[in-house]
Enzyme design. Structure first.
Site, PDB file in Angstrom:
ATOM      1  N   HIS A   1      24.436  -1.916   3.060  1.00 48.85           N
ATOM      2  CA  HIS A   1      24.865  -1.058   1.949  1.00 48.85           C
ATOM      3  C   HIS A   1      25.413   0.278   2.458  1.00 48.85           C
ATOM      4  O   HIS A   1      24.633   1.211   2.668  1.00 48.85           O
ATOM      5  CB  HIS A   1      23.674  -0.772   1.028  1.00 48.85           C
ATOM      6  CG  HIS A   1      23.256  -1.948   0.213  1.00 48.85           C
ATOM      7  ND1 HIS A   1      23.708  -2.164  -1.072  1.00 48.85           N
ATOM      8  CD2 HIS A   1      22.430  -2.980   0.501  1.00 48.85           C
ATOM      9  CE1 HIS A   1      23.181  -3.280  -1.545  1.00 48.85           C
ATOM     10  NE2 HIS A   1      22.398  -3.799  -0.615  1.00 48.85           N
TER      11      HIS A   1
ATOM     12  N   CYS B   1      26.759  -6.801  -0.316  1.00 46.44           N
ATOM     13  CA  CYS B   1      25.546  -7.565  -0.657  1.00 46.44           C
ATOM     14  C   CYS B   1      25.869  -8.635  -1.699  1.00 46.44           C
ATOM     15  O   CYS B   1      26.549  -9.591  -1.385  1.00 46.44           O
ATOM     16  CB  CYS B   1      24.453  -6.593  -1.110  1.00 46.44           C
ATOM     17  SG  CYS B   1      22.796  -7.290  -0.990  1.00 46.44           S
TER      18      CYS B   1
ATOM     19  N   GLU C   1      26.946   2.476   0.774  1.00 39.87           N
ATOM     20  CA  GLU C   1      26.772   3.527  -0.246  1.00 39.87           C
ATOM     21  C   GLU C   1      25.397   4.185  -0.170  1.00 39.87           C
ATOM     22  O   GLU C   1      25.180   5.243  -0.734  1.00 39.87           O
ATOM     23  CB  GLU C   1      27.028   2.949  -1.651  1.00 39.87           C
ATOM     24  CG  GLU C   1      25.891   2.143  -2.270  1.00 39.87           C
ATOM     25  CD  GLU C   1      25.781   0.714  -1.758  1.00 39.87           C
ATOM     26  OE1 GLU C   1      26.426   0.388  -0.741  1.00 39.87           O
ATOM     27  OE2 GLU C   1      25.029  -0.068  -2.373  1.00 39.87           O
TER      28      GLU C   1
END
Lengths: 90, 218
Positions: free
Chosen positions: B194, B86, B196
């Site tokens: 993302h 990002c 994560e």
């Protein structure tokens, strides 16, 4: 050292879609403004700089514009540079 | 085997990445303050999401000058792996480690949702845990994720097989549905989604694990 005043105008390249400009254009027509065929949003950066002469000021500001203020991948920039005394009204 | 997560003023996914790499995957992980230049003993580095330096001027434009990034360029030139997520992807393009730029989403919306993506290249090890063409789901959360580049750069990305991830349903107007790209050498990956945030079934999916595990792959 003489003072100089500069304005750097950063604009999205014409090939890059400007959704904020399009939205503003649409709002302008709702305000009743007719005839706008182009509305693009950019940035204007006001700078006062000390330099030994106009050429030095110009080279510093060109470096600044090209390497930091604008991203050449998506943006163009123009530089308007004057001795400070000429632009004190700004 | 240790990975580093760069922390800029305004990063807000640094701890999420730490939670995923250390907490979920058990990979030794440490934070790297943006003013440090010591990347000793690190196997890979993550530039996390967020709003580094308030996104002032342009996303990633100020972060580019952080001392840690001078060391990062050397790290990359020596073959070190770097993942930009990002805002981290935006920084990598501003830094010139990846080509192109990320611009305002087509519809001006900040989009925060889980989206389907296609694994579009098997050239690098980043997607070793996936099949070519496999559809995966990852969350996106960005206002400026519309990937843009010149037609010459796009052709080069395609010729080099550097388009790593594409959106199945383009949410933001990115050219050629691009969601993530690698550099030519293949050791740098930038992606808007993302990984994560997709490392625990309780949070809706685990498709991010395979990407983060690749931080330690060869």
């Amino acid at each position: 050292m003489p003072n100089f005043h500069a304005k750097v105008q950063v604009s999205l390249r014409t090939s890059v879609l400007d959704p904020a400009g399009e939205a503003t254009k649409s709002a302008a027509s709702k305000l009743g403004i007719k005839g706008i065929s182009k509305l693009r949003i950019g940035k204007a950066i006001d700078i006062d700089i000390e330099a030994s002469d106009l050429n030095e000021a110009k080279s510093q500001l060109e470096l600044l514009s090209d390497r930091l203020l604008a991203n050449p991948v998506i943006e163009d920039w123009t530089l308007d540079l004057n001795p400070a005394s000429l632009s004190s009204s700004n | 085997m240790t990975i580093g997560i760069v922390v800029f003023p305004g990063s807000n996914c640094d701890r999420d990445v730490f939670w995923a790499t250390k907490g979920c995957l058990g990979i030794p992980t440490r934070f790297l303050w943006h003013e440090s230049t010591d990347l000793e003993n690190l196997d890979a580095i993550v530039l996390p999401g967020g709003f580094s330096y308030g996104d002032y001027l342009r996303c990633g434009a100020i972060a580019r000058f952080a001392p840690v990034l001078s060391s990062l360029i050397e790290f990359v030139n020596n073959g070190g792996k770097v993942l930009g997520i990002c805002n981290g992807f935006q920084i990598l393009t501003e830094l010139g480690l990846l080509q192109g730029a990320l611009t305002r989403n087509k519809d001006l919306l900040f989009i925060c949702e889980t989206v389907p993506l296609l694994v579009s290249s098997k050239r690098t090890k980043w997607f070793a845990n996936f099949q070519y063409g496999e559809e995966i789901s990852l969350p996106i959360a960005h206002g400026e994720g519309r990937y843009q580049c010149s037609s010459d750069v796009l052709k080069k990305l395609e010729d080099d097989d550097s388009i790593a991830l594409r959106y199945s349903k383009n949410p933001n107007g990115s050219i050629n549905d691009i969601a993530g790209i690698t550099n030519k050498a293949g050791n740098v990956l930038g992606m808007m989604p993302h990984p994560e945030r997709a490392c625990d079934k309780k949070l809706g999916g685990i498709d991010g694990r395979g990407i983060l595990e690749a931080l330690l792959g060869n």
